[in-house]
Design a protein around this motif. Structure first.
Motif, PDB file in Angstrom:
ATOM      1  N   ARG A 175      30.631 -30.307  13.805  1.00 40.74           N
ATOM      2  CA  ARG A 175      29.942 -30.743  14.975  1.00 40.74           C
ATOM      3  C   ARG A 175      28.452 -30.224  15.168  1.00 40.74           C
ATOM      4  O   ARG A 175      28.145 -29.132  14.707  1.00 40.74           O
ATOM      5  N   HIS A 176      27.514 -31.057  15.595  1.00 41.36           N
ATOM      6  CA  HIS A 176      26.307 -30.824  15.481  1.00 41.36           C
ATOM      7  C   HIS A 176      25.550 -30.690  16.919  1.00 41.36           C
ATOM      8  O   HIS A 176      25.831 -31.545  17.688  1.00 41.36           O
ATOM      9  N   VAL A 177      24.948 -29.424  17.228  1.00 43.70           N
ATOM     10  CA  VAL A 177      24.587 -29.490  18.608  1.00 43.70           C
ATOM     11  C   VAL A 177      22.903 -29.007  18.477  1.00 43.70           C
ATOM     12  O   VAL A 177      22.450 -28.399  17.442  1.00 43.70           O
ATOM     13  N   LEU A 178      22.243 -29.581  19.208  1.00 43.83           N
ATOM     14  CA  LEU A 178      20.821 -29.302  19.260  1.00 43.83           C
ATOM     15  C   LEU A 178      20.413 -27.990  19.926  1.00 43.83           C
ATOM     16  O   LEU A 178      20.880 -27.398  20.862  1.00 43.83           O
ATOM     17  N   ASP A 179      19.590 -27.430  19.323  1.00 46.34           N
ATOM     18  CA  ASP A 179      19.001 -26.071  19.898  1.00 46.34           C
ATOM     19  C   ASP A 179      17.854 -26.302  20.670  1.00 46.34           C
ATOM     20  O   ASP A 179      16.587 -26.784  20.192  1.00 46.34           O
ATOM     21  N   GLN A 223      38.603 -25.575   8.431  1.00 48.04           N
ATOM     22  CA  GLN A 223      38.264 -25.018   9.712  1.00 48.04           C
ATOM     23  C   GLN A 223      37.148 -25.816  10.433  1.00 48.04           C
ATOM     24  O   GLN A 223      36.199 -26.116  10.053  1.00 48.04           O
ATOM     25  N   GLN A 224      37.267 -26.043  11.697  1.00 45.00           N
ATOM     26  CA  GLN A 224      36.345 -26.666  12.541  1.00 45.00           C
ATOM     27  C   GLN A 224      35.074 -25.543  12.780  1.00 45.00           C
ATOM     28  O   GLN A 224      35.288 -24.339  12.993  1.00 45.00           O
ATOM     29  N   ILE A 225      34.012 -26.262  12.678  1.00 45.72           N
ATOM     30  CA  ILE A 225      32.719 -25.570  12.876  1.00 45.72           C
ATOM     31  C   ILE A 225      31.538 -26.086  13.625  1.00 45.72           C
ATOM     32  O   ILE A 225      31.605 -27.636  13.627  1.00 45.72           O
ATOM     33  N   THR A 226      30.950 -25.422  14.325  1.00 49.20           N
ATOM     34  CA  THR A 226      29.862 -25.914  15.138  1.00 49.20           C
ATOM     35  C   THR A 226      28.442 -25.563  14.614  1.00 49.20           C
ATOM     36  O   THR A 226      28.323 -24.336  14.486  1.00 49.20           O
ATOM     37  N   PHE A 227      27.618 -26.394  14.381  1.00 53.01           N
ATOM     38  CA  PHE A 227      26.160 -26.003  13.673  1.00 53.01           C
ATOM     39  C   PHE A 227      25.098 -26.141  14.737  1.00 53.01           C
ATOM     40  O   PHE A 227      25.302 -27.214  15.655  1.00 53.01           O
ATOM     41  N   LEU A 228      24.513 -25.339  14.964  1.00 52.38           N
ATOM     42  CA  LEU A 228      23.228 -25.298  16.103  1.00 52.38           C
ATOM     43  C   LEU A 228      21.887 -25.157  15.228  1.00 52.38           C
ATOM     44  O   LEU A 228      21.855 -24.450  14.326  1.00 52.38           O
ATOM     45  N   SER A 229      21.119 -26.429  15.314  1.00 55.06           N
ATOM     46  CA  SER A 229      19.801 -26.530  14.815  1.00 55.06           C
ATOM     47  C   SER A 229      18.766 -27.301  15.628  1.00 55.06           C
ATOM     48  O   SER A 229      19.249 -27.731  16.543  1.00 55.06           O
ATOM     49  N   ASP A 230      17.689 -27.463  14.906  1.00 59.47           N
ATOM     50  CA  ASP A 230      16.688 -28.045  15.807  1.00 59.47           C
ATOM     51  C   ASP A 230      16.600 -29.739  15.435  1.00 59.47           C
ATOM     52  O   ASP A 230      15.663 -30.557  15.991  1.00 59.47           O
ATOM     53  N   GLY A 231      17.885 -30.173  14.769  1.00 61.12           N
ATOM     54  CA  GLY A 231      17.763 -31.531  14.550  1.00 61.12           C
ATOM     55  C   GLY A 231      17.044 -32.435  13.629  1.00 61.12           C
ATOM     56  O   GLY A 231      16.889 -33.454  13.349  1.00 61.12           O
ATOM     57  N   ALA A 232      16.685 -31.553  12.493  1.00 58.80           N
ATOM     58  CA  ALA A 232      16.016 -31.870  11.379  1.00 58.80           C
ATOM     59  C   ALA A 232      16.910 -32.740  10.680  1.00 58.80           C
ATOM     60  O   ALA A 232      18.057 -32.255  10.350  1.00 58.80           O
TER      61      ALA A 232
END
Length: 74
Positions: free
Chosen positions: A37-41, A13-22
């Motif tokens: 997919r990685h998205v910056l917070d 399943q596709q997922i998008t993570f929201l994090s601070d970029g560490a």
């Protein structure tokens, strides 16, 4: 991974993570779901910029010669 699986998440399943970029967090996310997919917070990025701004203000007060260096934006 167990937490996501318990919530009904499937391996393909596709997922998008929201994090601070560490880097360590990003590596962990991609190890669980390589196609994620990685998205910056932006909240955390703004906090980091605020700290840098406060630091610059402190430098200006403690050493005016260094603190008065101006930057030009083009």
């Amino acid at each position: 991974m167990a937490q996501l699986t318990s919530q009904g998440m499937h391996a393909n399943q596709q997922i998008t993570f929201l994090s601070d970029g560490a880097d360590n967090l990003r590596e962990l996310q991609f190890s669980f779901y390589p196609e994620s997919r990685h998205v910056l917070d932006w909240f955390h990025i703004t906090m980091r910029l605020t700290v840098l701004n406060q630091y610059a203000k402190g430098v200006e007060k403690s050493d005016p010669a260094i603190g008065t260096v101006s930057f030009r934006y083009t």
